[in-house]
Scaffold this active site. Structure first.
Site, PDB file in Angstrom:
ATOM      1  N   GLN A   1       0.834  -1.196   0.000  1.00  0.00           N
ATOM      2  CA  GLN A   1       0.000   0.000   0.000  1.00  0.00           C
ATOM      3  C   GLN A   1       0.872   1.252   0.000  1.00  0.00           C
ATOM      4  O   GLN A   1       0.363   2.355  -0.098  1.00  0.00           O
ATOM      5  CB  GLN A   1      -0.900   0.016   1.247  1.00  0.00           C
ATOM      6  CG  GLN A   1      -1.940  -1.085   1.282  1.00  0.00           C
ATOM      7  CD  GLN A   1      -2.668  -1.142   2.611  1.00  0.00           C
ATOM      8  OE1 GLN A   1      -2.583  -2.142   3.318  1.00  0.00           O
ATOM      9  NE2 GLN A   1      -3.381  -0.088   2.978  1.00  0.00           N
TER      10      GLN A   1
ATOM     11  N   GLU B   1       0.497  -1.700   4.681  1.00  0.00           N
ATOM     12  CA  GLU B   1       0.831  -0.279   4.792  1.00  0.00           C
ATOM     13  C   GLU B   1       2.287  -0.126   5.207  1.00  0.00           C
ATOM     14  O   GLU B   1       3.026   0.658   4.635  1.00  0.00           O
ATOM     15  CB  GLU B   1      -0.109   0.414   5.791  1.00  0.00           C
ATOM     16  CG  GLU B   1       0.168   1.908   5.930  1.00  0.00           C
ATOM     17  CD  GLU B   1      -0.875   2.663   6.747  1.00  0.00           C
ATOM     18  OE1 GLU B   1      -2.002   2.165   6.918  1.00  0.00           O
ATOM     19  OE2 GLU B   1      -0.554   3.781   7.209  1.00  0.00           O
TER      20      GLU B   1
ATOM     21  N   ARG C   1      -5.764   7.346  16.825  1.00  0.00           N
ATOM     22  CA  ARG C   1      -7.083   7.226  16.181  1.00  0.00           C
ATOM     23  C   ARG C   1      -8.082   6.556  17.129  1.00  0.00           C
ATOM     24  O   ARG C   1      -9.249   6.932  17.173  1.00  0.00           O
ATOM     25  CB  ARG C   1      -6.992   6.480  14.852  1.00  0.00           C
ATOM     26  CG  ARG C   1      -8.306   6.532  14.067  1.00  0.00           C
ATOM     27  CD  ARG C   1      -8.190   5.962  12.662  1.00  0.00           C
ATOM     28  NE  ARG C   1      -7.683   6.906  11.694  1.00  0.00           N
ATOM     29  CZ  ARG C   1      -8.414   7.838  11.065  1.00  0.00           C
ATOM     30  NH1 ARG C   1      -9.713   7.950  11.311  1.00  0.00           N
ATOM     31  NH2 ARG C   1      -7.872   8.656  10.211  1.00  0.00           N
TER      32      ARG C   1
ATOM     33  N   ARG D   1      -7.986  -1.977   8.570  1.00  0.00           N
ATOM     34  CA  ARG D   1      -9.234  -1.262   8.263  1.00  0.00           C
ATOM     35  C   ARG D   1      -9.901  -0.643   9.501  1.00  0.00           C
ATOM     36  O   ARG D   1     -10.431  -1.364  10.352  1.00  0.00           O
ATOM     37  CB  ARG D   1     -10.190  -2.235   7.582  1.00  0.00           C
ATOM     38  CG  ARG D   1     -11.226  -1.575   6.672  1.00  0.00           C
ATOM     39  CD  ARG D   1     -11.941  -2.623   5.883  1.00  0.00           C
ATOM     40  NE  ARG D   1     -12.724  -2.048   4.797  1.00  0.00           N
ATOM     41  CZ  ARG D   1     -13.279  -2.752   3.835  1.00  0.00           C
ATOM     42  NH1 ARG D   1     -13.152  -4.069   3.810  1.00  0.00           N
ATOM     43  NH2 ARG D   1     -13.961  -2.163   2.888  1.00  0.00           N
TER      44      ARG D   1
ATOM     45  N   PHE E   1      -8.084   1.253  11.641  1.00  0.00           N
ATOM     46  CA  PHE E   1      -6.848   1.806  12.188  1.00  0.00           C
ATOM     47  C   PHE E   1      -7.017   2.296  13.631  1.00  0.00           C
ATOM     48  O   PHE E   1      -6.690   3.430  13.960  1.00  0.00           O
ATOM     49  CB  PHE E   1      -6.394   2.963  11.267  1.00  0.00           C
ATOM     50  CG  PHE E   1      -4.935   3.313  11.349  1.00  0.00           C
ATOM     51  CD1 PHE E   1      -3.971   2.550  10.713  1.00  0.00           C
ATOM     52  CD2 PHE E   1      -4.517   4.443  12.044  1.00  0.00           C
ATOM     53  CE1 PHE E   1      -2.623   2.901  10.767  1.00  0.00           C
ATOM     54  CE2 PHE E   1      -3.165   4.799  12.113  1.00  0.00           C
ATOM     55  CZ  PHE E   1      -2.228   4.018  11.463  1.00  0.00           C
TER      56      PHE E   1
ATOM     57  N   GLU F   1     -12.971   2.510   5.079  1.00  0.00           N
ATOM     58  CA  GLU F   1     -12.946   1.960   6.436  1.00  0.00           C
ATOM     59  C   GLU F   1     -14.244   2.129   7.238  1.00  0.00           C
ATOM     60  O   GLU F   1     -14.622   1.220   7.986  1.00  0.00           O
ATOM     61  CB  GLU F   1     -11.800   2.593   7.235  1.00  0.00           C
ATOM     62  CG  GLU F   1     -10.432   2.282   6.679  1.00  0.00           C
ATOM     63  CD  GLU F   1      -9.369   3.166   7.309  1.00  0.00           C
ATOM     64  OE1 GLU F   1      -9.327   4.368   6.968  1.00  0.00           O
ATOM     65  OE2 GLU F   1      -8.603   2.666   8.138  1.00  0.00           O
TER      66      GLU F   1
HETATM   67  N1  MTE Z   1     -11.182  -2.978  -0.175  1.00  0.00           N
HETATM   68  C1  MTE Z   1     -10.598  -4.030  -0.794  1.00  0.00           C
HETATM   69  N2  MTE Z   1     -11.290  -4.687  -1.732  1.00  0.00           N
HETATM   70  N3  MTE Z   1      -9.340  -4.440  -0.460  1.00  0.00           N
HETATM   71  C2  MTE Z   1      -8.610  -3.800   0.528  1.00  0.00           C
HETATM   72  O1  MTE Z   1      -7.476  -4.178   0.808  1.00  0.00           O
HETATM   73  N4  MTE Z   1      -8.561  -1.970   2.189  1.00  0.00           N
HETATM   74  C3  MTE Z   1      -9.358  -1.080   3.040  1.00  0.00           C
HETATM   75  C4  MTE Z   1     -10.386  -0.323   2.209  1.00  0.00           C
HETATM   76  N5  MTE Z   1     -11.108  -1.220   1.358  1.00  0.00           N
HETATM   77  C5  MTE Z   1      -9.209  -2.681   1.187  1.00  0.00           C
HETATM   78  C6  MTE Z   1     -10.517  -2.295   0.774  1.00  0.00           C
HETATM   79  C7  MTE Z   1      -8.551  -0.107   3.768  1.00  0.00           C
HETATM   80  S1  MTE Z   1      -7.817  -0.594   5.196  1.00  0.00           S
HETATM   81  C8  MTE Z   1      -8.413   1.180   3.348  1.00  0.00           C
HETATM   82  S2  MTE Z   1      -7.556   2.327   4.261  1.00  0.00           S
HETATM   83  C9  MTE Z   1      -8.989   1.648   2.087  1.00  0.00           C
HETATM   84  O2  MTE Z   1      -9.674   0.613   1.386  1.00  0.00           O
HETATM   85  C10 MTE Z   1      -7.870   2.187   1.219  1.00  0.00           C
HETATM   86  O3  MTE Z   1      -8.312   2.564  -0.044  1.00  0.00           O
HETATM   87  P1  MTE Z   1      -9.033   3.965  -0.335  1.00  0.00           P
HETATM   88  O4  MTE Z   1      -8.357   4.988   0.492  1.00  0.00           O
HETATM   89  O5  MTE Z   1      -8.811   4.153  -1.781  1.00  0.00           O
HETATM   90  O6  MTE Z   1     -10.457   3.776   0.037  1.00  0.00           O
HETATM   91  N1  HPA Z   2      -4.675   5.757   8.943  1.00  0.00           N
HETATM   92  C1  HPA Z   2      -3.809   4.967   8.319  1.00  0.00           C
HETATM   93  N2  HPA Z   2      -2.501   5.173   8.365  1.00  0.00           N
HETATM   94  C2  HPA Z   2      -2.046   6.204   9.067  1.00  0.00           C
HETATM   95  C3  HPA Z   2      -2.904   7.064   9.725  1.00  0.00           C
HETATM   96  C4  HPA Z   2      -4.291   6.818   9.663  1.00  0.00           C
HETATM   97  O1  HPA Z   2      -5.095   7.565  10.238  1.00  0.00           O
HETATM   98  N3  HPA Z   2      -2.160   8.000  10.336  1.00  0.00           N
HETATM   99  C5  HPA Z   2      -0.881   7.724  10.055  1.00  0.00           C
HETATM  100  N4  HPA Z   2      -0.799   6.639   9.279  1.00  0.00           N
HETATM  101 MO1  MOS Z   3      -6.228   1.232   5.974  1.00  0.00          MO
HETATM  102  S1  MOS Z   3      -6.077   0.372   7.822  1.00  0.00           S
HETATM  103  O1  MOS Z   3      -5.810   2.825   6.604  1.00  0.00           O
HETATM  104  O2  MOS Z   3      -4.797   0.662   5.253  1.00  0.00           O
END
Ligand code: MTE
Ligand code: HPA
Ligand code: MOS
Length: 810
Positions: free
Chosen positions: A216, A251, A329, A361, A363, A731
């Site tokens: 990521q 991440e 968070r 997801r 966090f 999330e």
């Molecule tokens: N959806 C799918 N299909 N696969 C993933 O790994 N990760 C989640 C969410 N949805 C994830 C997902 C997490 S932890 C986050 S932070 C966000 O997607 C990241 O993507 P975005 O910021 O583009 O929504």
């Molecule tokens: N979410 C995910 N990753 C991060 C964050 C958060 O809020 N802050 C710092 N790294």
């Molecule tokens: Mo999502 S836990 O911020 O990768």
């Protein structure tokens, strides 16, 4: 344009309209198997494979390391230890406390000690397994601290405790008409991305390296590899086409794999791939932080909280990783949807000899909000009220009772109308009455119902991370290529970004492609995390596209006449009041007129700031909201249960793509349900994780989806000027699953109607946990027949599954 789930599915031949439920840009590749993941890259000639030798103890000194047998194992080309690392032996993202390979001591069972490089993946794994032999590694065991509670009790933390206080909570609790105090615990959660961690490192000329990583955070991988090799960052490129899921687990923790593949590739000057199998991935990498809580609240006779104190002890594992931001968070989500006037919140990052827990997801947000939802239920049961009413009595107000404990005003509160809509669509009140009737005549099967709201803060809670960049190229034939700093993990980011760019130019989605993420294109990117992917990269790509569009509009105004500001880009045509021409023709004319047809774009989220000392500020640009009503049926003899119906209503602002957003809402909910019900991480007393494969670690299956599953997008627009007034969605919906957990608790409460205290159900609510909670509530072994002696016992005692197959059709 309204986001609508009722819109007819558009073919991707159609214009990439904002708000159209277009399929995921890789959907066909996903289902045909053509989508290329890191392990699918064609292997270059001479590719070698690495595997890791892991620690057998949770905490020990390495007395001796004799790798001869490993080196002599069939197919082995090299064995690498910490001594082979030319630069820094660290892959920790914030605090440099995360060795790539253990040196002198091991701090958790599963920690990598050496890397084997062999001709094949299988031979590398066989040789690495020799780490189990006493002849290879000898240890002197040290005392291991394994649980958050144990670490909390000895004040052993990876980072200093966070302490936030507003008003006089202790005084208010003491003076309140009612008080409730309790303890609670929630388990961790394995990310269980379908594609495990993997990296493929390819040495390039002149001492440079290309690392393909399932990550990521490509920029972070570039940084840690460069530091490890003691190279400048411009010698390392990291690329990621897509991940088969990340969920936070990639991440920071893709780093150890990227580093070791790169180290081996550097030493041997050959391409090296490192792909741990599922069990090793479980043993090596960190998970969602599990937590133990202590809480105390004082409230009035409507259940309004007058004062509250909450302590969250998170199991951080052996190193800091992202625990500081996770704990922050958690602290900023304890309030969830509620105004806590006088409050004290403590968040502890407990140091334990286990995997270093990391992003998952939400966090820390889910861990923060859950305890308050449990507390709300406890307050309601203490007062004999419906938990729904107590929740609504505590909601944030508008213009009053609207400041969070950390000092940010809630300015976009839609809790009241969203709640009203869901209560009506889910028929909450009638079902609550029906449930009471059912439970009054059913001695063994008990039904439970719960409503829970979500308010989730959007932005990285480390302000500088809220930035993104993009590059947009328009080729002479009018086709468009987009590169941005975000990564695709299945969430549909590339589809949304392509829609944004296509819409700027008035083109169909088929005319826009998004490339792999690549650190040589956009520099210094943030992780795709905190749900901000489309907020940040959508805006950056839009800014890049607008620069090109403005140059084109000027040319059109010069050629066709009129104002550049009035030029329209629609239906593959560019038009002014005086005329029109096809986009492609204009682009070619622009090329011949030497107009720059590519551009960069940059975005930095406005308004966000945070004081890490005072724990006050404006950490979130805005909030996303949602609510859920879940109904379960519990078999009080076996502890088994089934989710029979769930109604979700979730706010995504104005949806860019409702098909993708619905997928995120459903997926987040089901994933959260797994965390709170069946997914149980279990370490033995030596600190060995025993649940390290799908045989023992139970994620939800298709059959766990409720038979009746009503998922709706709430019609709304962001009050902040985000890209097309959309909101982040990745999330927040995970927290909708609280309703499943609390519905199980509701059924347990119904099983012992005269219990003196609220049910004490731990999470995950496995059948064992359900039976324990029933026993505790009954003050001994729970006996459904004796407890329900007064009930008519003509209803049968067939189990949850049969019962559900009958009632699931209602
Ligand atoms: N959806 C799918 N299909 N696969 C993933 O790994 N990760 C989640 C969410 N949805 C994830 C997902 C997490 S932890 C986050 S932070 C966000 O997607 C990241 O993507 P975005 O910021 O583009 O929504
Ligand atoms: N979410 C995910 N990753 C991060 C964050 C958060 O809020 N802050 C710092 N790294
Ligand atoms: Mo999502 S836990 O911020 O990768």
């Amino acid at each position: 344009m309204n986001p609508s789930t009722e819109t007819a599915p558009a073919s991707h031949e159609q214009e990439a309209a904002i708000g159209a439920p277009l399929p995921h840009e890789s959907a066909e590749l996903h289902v045909s198997g053509e989508a290329c993941y890191t392990d699918d890259l064609p292997e270059l000639a001479g590719t070698l494979h690495a595997a890791l030798g892991l620690s057998r103890h949770a905490h020990a000194r390495i007395v001796s390391l004799d790798l001869r047998a490993v080196r002599e194992a069939p197919g082995v080309v090299a064995v690498l230890t910490a001594a082979d690392i030319p630069g820094e032996n660290n892959c920790g993202p914030v605090v440099h406390d995360d060795p790539i390979l253990a040196i002198d001591t091991v701090q958790y069972l599963g920690q990598p000690i050496f890397a084997v490089v062999a001709r094949t993946h299988e031979l590398a794994r066989r040789a690495a397994a020799l780490a189990k032999s006493d002849d290879v590694v000898r240890y002197a065991e040290l005392e291991a601290v394994l649980t958050a509670a144990a670490a909390r009790d000895r004040k052993s933390y990876v980072l200093p405790p966070l302490h936030l206080e507003r008003g006089a909570p202790a005084r208010n609790i003491a003076a309140a008409p009612y008080r409730l105090a309790g303890e609670f615990e929630v388990g961790g959660q394995e990310q269980f991305y379908l594609e495990s961690q993997v990296a493929y490192a390819v040495p390039k000329e002149g001492g440079s390296m290309l690392v393909y990583s399932s990550t990521q955070h490509p920029s972070e991988m570039q940084q840690v590899v460069a530091h490890m090799l003691d190279w400048p960052a411009n010698h390392v490129t990291c690329e990621c086409r897509r991940m088969g899921g990340g969920f936070g687990g990639k991440e920071s923790q893709s780093a150890v794999f990227a580093c070791l593949a790169a180290l081996a590739a550097h030493k041997l000057q050959r391409p090296v791939k490192l792909r741990p199998d599922r069990d090793d991935d479980f043993m090596i990498t960190g998970k969602r932080h599990d937590a133990v809580y202590r809480y105390e609240a004082g409230f009035d006779d409507e259940g309004r909280i007058l004062g509250a104190r909450i302590e969250i002890a998170l199991r951080a594992g052996y190193s800091a990783d992202l625990s500081g931001a996770v704990a922050t968070r958690a602290l900023c989500h304890v309030d969830n949807a509620y105004f806590l006037p006088d409050v004290e919140i403590i968040a502890l990052s407990c140091k334990t000899n286990t995997q270093s827990n990391t992003a998952f997801r939400g966090f820390g947000g889910p861990q923060g909000a859950l305890v308050t939802e449990v507390m709300m239920d406890g307050i309601a049961r203490t007062l004999g009220r419906d938990p729904l009413d107590v929740r609504m009595a505590n909601y944030y107000g508008i213009g009053e009772r609207d400041v969070t404990p950390y000092g940010q005003r809630v300015e976009d509160n839609i809790l009241a109308p969203l709640t009203a809509q869901l209560l009506a669509s889910s028929d909450y009140h009638a079902r609550r009455r029906a449930l009471a009737q059912f439970n009054a005549t059913s001695p063994v099967l008990k039904r439970g119902l719960a409503f829970t709201p979500v308010k989730f803060g959007i932005s990285f809670n480390v302000p500088f991370l809220n930035q993104a960049g993009a590059l947009v190229h328009v080729y002479r034939d009018g086709s468009v290529l987009v590169n941005h700093g975000g990564t695709e993990m299945g969430q549909g980011l590339n589809t949304k970004v392509a829609q944004v760019v296509a819409n700027e130019f008035g083109l169909p989605l088929t005319q826009v492609r998004v490339t792999a993420t690549d650190t040589s294109k956009v520099a210094n990117t943030s992780a795709t995390a905190a749900s901000t992917g489309s907020d940040l990269n959508g805006k950056a790509a839009q800014a890049a596209a607008r620069k090109i569009r403005d140059r084109l509009a000027e040319l059109v105004a010069r050629t066709l006449g009129g104002n550049a500001g009035d030029v329209r880009f629609e239906h593959c045509t560019v038009s002014t009041v005086d005329g029109a021409m096809p986009f492609t023709q204009l682009v070619n004319a622009a090329y011949l007129a030497r107009v720059q047809l590519w551009s960069d774009g940059f975005y930095a989220t406005p308004k966000v700031h945070w004081n890490a000392q005072t724990l006050r500020g404006h950490p979130f640009y805005y909030f996303a909201y949602g609510a859920a009503v879940s109904e379960v049926v519990v078999d009080t003899l076996t502890g088994e249960y089934k989710l029979v119906r769930a109604d979700l209503l979730h706010d995504v602002g104005q949806s860019i793509n409702p098909a993708i957003d619905l997928g995120q809402i459903e997926g987040g909910f089901i994933q959260g349900m797994g965390w709170l019900t069946t997914e149980e991480l279990w370490w033995d007393r030596d600190g060995r994780l025993m649940t390290h494969a799908p045989s023992t670690y139970k994620i939800p299956a298709v059959s766990d989806t409720p038979a009746c599953f009503n998922v709706q997008i709430y019609r709304n627009e962001n009050v902040e000027p985000t890209v097309y007034l959309s909101k982040a969605v990745g999330e927040p919906p995970l927290l909708l699953s609280f309703s499943v957990f609390l519905a199980i608790a509701d059924a347990i409460a119904a099983a012992v109607p005269d219990a003196p205290a609220p049910p004490a159900l731990r999470a995950p609510a496995t059948p064992e946990a359900v039976l324990d909670a029933l026993d505790a509530l009954a003050g001994g072994a729970y006996d459904p027949i004796a407890t329900n002696a007064a009930l008519s016992t003509d209803s049968t005692t067939n189990g949850v599954r049969e019962h559900v197959s009958v009632s699931g059709t209602d």
